[in-house]
Scaffold this motif. Structure first.
Motif, short mmCIF file in Angstrom:
data_model
loop_
_atom_site.label_atom_id
_atom_site.label_comp_id
_atom_site.label_asym_id
_atom_site.label_seq_id
_atom_site.Cartn_x
_atom_site.Cartn_y
_atom_site.Cartn_z
N GLU A 115 -4.59 2.81 0.37
CA GLU A 115 -5.31 2.22 -0.77
C GLU A 115 -6.10 0.99 -0.38
O GLU A 115 -7.24 0.81 -0.79
N LYS A 143 6.44 0.69 1.53
CA LYS A 143 5.42 0.15 0.64
C LYS A 143 4.51 -0.82 1.36
O LYS A 143 4.90 -1.46 2.34
N ARG A 186 2.79 -4.21 1.57
CA ARG A 186 3.12 -5.56 1.12
C ARG A 186 1.97 -6.13 0.28
O ARG A 186 2.19 -6.92 -0.63
N HIS A 187 0.78 -5.69 0.60
CA HIS A 187 -0.39 -6.29 -0.03
C HIS A 187 -0.63 -5.78 -1.45
O HIS A 187 -0.86 -6.57 -2.37
N CYS A 188 -0.55 -4.46 -1.65
CA CYS A 188 -0.89 -3.92 -2.98
C CYS A 188 0.28 -3.18 -3.62
O CYS A 188 0.14 -2.65 -4.72
N LEU A 189 1.43 -3.15 -2.94
CA LEU A 189 2.65 -2.51 -3.45
C LEU A 189 2.55 -1.00 -3.60
O LEU A 189 3.39 -0.37 -4.24
N ALA A 190 1.51 -0.40 -3.03
CA ALA A 190 1.42 1.06 -3.08
C ALA A 190 2.59 1.66 -2.28
O ALA A 190 2.95 1.14 -1.23
#
Ligand SMILES: [Zn+2]
Lengths: 71, 639
Positions: A24, A46, A48-52
């Motif tokens: 993403e 996951k 870390r930046h966008c939790l995708a």
């Protein structure tokens, strides 16, 4: 099964670095750890930046193995 | 692979798309979604009107629920307005119980039970009862009741002891078992409960009532499936879950992206006063995704001040729901966009063999930490902190004519002040967000226990000052008419709990005292009525000066410095609860509201000036309607 009480006063969740790239947001800071959500426990990887979530694997056992349930 | 988290809204589906997705019309799905809650409500009416245990019939310490079938992964789809402390255990706990027992072994009319906190959350007194609902030979739902059993054995009658050191001191642990088989009681399983618990004669009829309540729900679900078809029933379940998930997802999107940290602290676990228990909550919000991380929280307690991850999940979801989406029904779809991260071995995720008996105190602290974390990003929607602990009491002894007496969870200060919101002032006598139950009526307590409840009144200047005032602290006095031993378990008198938001101030911290009867040979009618301002009691818990009076610069008195408090007849137990936090600058509070608070005894004339910058003139006790404002002095004070 009995578990020991943690020796440290404050307890942190370990996040294990995982290889790959977030589809993403293209960040490479990926971590693997357990979460509790709809449907119980999951082992996730996951971003870390966008939790995708790159991976979500249901884990019916969770944190505790109950000895009597294993017979 | 990306996990699909579509942002399309259900309301935008055409009728044709909706039917293709959910197997029935939008109208039918709404009828059946409501029907699930209606079924749970009927089960609740059945149990509350027939239960013999006062903790069910009077305190309403239970929840009734409809849970979806294995093919939908056991989701919680409908529940009554029951005790919310059980929420997190309802879906995952039901799945654990059914799958360990063996879904293939179930038959119509069966009722499963389990009470193991490490399987189904909560504590051993909260038994989980599960009835499979069959239609056409397959399981289409489960009707579920989670209810507090009056006694389950263990080291203390009723079980409400903070001082249990492990799960074995709790009492009976029941793995998944069948307590009714094809509608008939499994007597050996009933005997297991009855032989291990005190008050067996009260418990026995309640098992039959719970079974009949689950059977009633079963019957009503069968009617619904019969009338609307199985596809519609299952589709409506998925619709309920998706609706909840969408409502929470949209609510979460109103939070700005960021990482927000908050904390609440409990005084001690009762083992000693050295170790303080921290609840650290980090809310990470990125787009439509949220993580609630409890890292940095204290390790599990040495006593029963622990909870399981399912209980923590209750707090995380309920806290977010209270703050962001209070209007829509709760289902397990509410959890969909919330990942809870809980390291093992914390006070919120205790590992065997820890006791989790006091899990509701952990839940309350977690919610307080969560609303603390979100105070800043929520801005005007922030909520002030709550009163903290339910301050449990268990007592027993002999009456003067030689009869044993016993009381549990009645003579504490279980309720307290809520935090103010942008909607207005907060109430001062309500349970925690997670504890949706009733107090035992005073008349019922005094009928069964040798005690008189001599005072329950608000204390002025204790609610957190603000444009909107936090709920006031109150004083509760209980005059004992018999000698007794008392276990007192207040957990939030060392640090403030009712933090203010948006410039509001914190509520005052309370404490607890015993006033001993110096002359127990006097007749009952001459027992001392302790006055509101009397301070000659022995402090049980609180931060006090050398005379035992509340003083925020004083020393913390540790309630468990004695194992229990032995008090003679005629002595009085006093609680003063914490006030809730205020919302907004108190100097912006409407002057009319301040004068009304002085008239009603929520604020003193001194407090009106100090906390609100309002100069009230007159005598609130002798001439409450004659109070006036000194406008010039007020303008000067507020300048
Ligand atoms: Zn990413």
């Amino acid at each position: 099964m009995a578990y020991d009480r943690p020796t440290e006063l404050l307890v942190n969740q370990e996040r294990v670095p995982a290889k790959g790239k977030c589809p993403e947001c293209s960040e490479e800071q990926l971590f693997s750890y357990p979460v509790l959500s709809e449907g119980g426990w999951f082992k996730v990887v996951k971003c870390r930046h966008c939790l995708a979530s790159l991976k979500r694997e249901s884990d019916p056992v969770g944190q505790i193995t109950i000895f009597s349930a294993t017979i | 692979m990306i996990i699909d988290e579509s942002t399309d809204r259900i309301r935008n589906l055409t009728e044709r798309e909706f039917e293709a997705e959910y197997g029935a019309s939008r109208y039918t799905c709404n009828v059946l979604a409501n029907r699930s809650r209606f079924v749970a409500g009927h089960m609740s009416t059945n149990i509350v009107t027939r239960a013999f245990s006062p903790i069910i019939s009077l305190n309403m310490d239970y929840v009734c629920a409809v849970v979806g079938p294995p093919e939908l992964d056991y989701p919680l789809v409908g529940m009554n307005q029951g005790n919310f402390i059980f929420l997190g255990s309802l879906a995952t706990g039901v799945r654990k119980t059914v799958e360990e027992f063996g879904v293939d072994r179930l038959a119509p009319g069966d009722l499963l039970v389990s009470n193991d906190p490490y399987r189904v959350g909560n504590h051993v007194n909260d038994a989980c009862f599960i009835r499979p609902v069959f239609h056409g030979g397959r399981i289409v739902s489960f009707t579920v009741i989670r209810a507090h059993m009056l006694d389950i054995g263990g080291i203390i009658p009723g079980g409400f002891s903070l001082f249990k050191k492990n799960v074995y001191e709790n009492g009976l642990v029941v793995p998944p078992m069948r307590i009714f088989e094809k509608g008939e009681p499994v007597k050996e399983v009933l005997r297991l409960f009855l032989d291990n618990g005190r008050f067996a004669a009260t418990l026995l009829p309640d098992f039959f009532t719970i079974n009949s309540s689950c059977a009633l729900g079963d019957e009503q679900i069968q009617e619904s499936v019969e009338r609307y078809g199985l596809d519609a029933w299952l589709g409506a379940m998925r619709y309920s879950l998706d609706s909840s998930a969408e409502a929470m997802r949209r609510a979460l999107q109103t939070l700005p992206d960021g990482e927000y940290e908050g904390e609440d602290v409990l005084d001690t676990d009762g083992a000693d006063s050295e170790e303080i228990y921290r609840f650290h909550v980090t809310v990470i919000k990125k787009g439509k995704r949220v993580e609630v991380d409890l890292s940095g929280s204290s390790r599990q307690a040495r006593t029963s001040l622990n909870a399981t991850p399912l209980d923590a999940q209750t707090s995380a979801a309920l806290g977010l729901k209270v703050l962001l989406d209070p209007q829509t029904p709760f289902t397990s779809g509410t959890y969909r966009n919330i990942d809870l991260v809980i390291p093992p071995g914390t006070i919120s995720s205790a590992m065997p063999d820890a006791s989790t008996h006091f899990y509701w105190e952990v839940q309350a602290a977690l919610v307080n930490a969560l609303i603390n974390a979100l105070a800043e990003p929520l801005g005007s929607r922030a909520i002030g902190g709550l009163y903290g602990s339910t301050n449990l009491h268990t007592g027993s002894g002999m009456t003067p004519d030689g009869r044993p007496w016993f009381s549990a969870a009645e003579l504490e200060a279980q309720f307290g002040g809520w935090g103010a919101t942008d909607a207005g002032d907060a109430d001062g006598h309500t349970g925690t967000f997670t504890l949706n139950q009733r107090l035992t009526p005073t008349e019922e307590i005094e009928r069964r226990v040798p005690v008189l409840l001599t005072a329950r009144e608000y204390i002025p200047d204790t609610g957190g000052p603000g444009k909107y005032r936090g709920g006031s602290g109150f004083r509760k006095d209980s005059l004992f008419l018999a000698d007794g031993d008392h276990w007192l378990m207040p957990l939030h008198f060392r640090f403030p709990s009712g933090f203010g938001v948006n410039g509001g101030k914190a509520g005052r911290v309370g404490g607890s005292w015993f006033f001993e009867n110096q002359d127990p040979d006097k007749p009952e009618c001459e027992y001392r009525l302790v006055g509101a301002t009397d301070t000659d009691g022995v402090v049980v818990s609180g931060v006090v000066d050398e005379n035992g009076a509340l003083d925020e610069n004083g020393e913390f008195a540790f309630f468990a410095r004695v194992p229990y408090w032995t008090e003679n007849k005629g002595s009085t137990l006093r609680w003063i609860t914490n006030g809730g936090g205020g919302w907004g600058d108190p100097f912006e509070r409407e002057i009319e509201a301040v004068i009304r608070d002085v008239r009603d005894g929520y604020v003193t004339i001194l407090g009106a000036l100090r906390d609100y910058g309002v100069v009230v003139v007159g005598d609130p006790d002798e001439d409450p309607e004659g109070l006036t404002i000194d406008e010039a002095a007020t303008a000067a004070a507020r300048a």
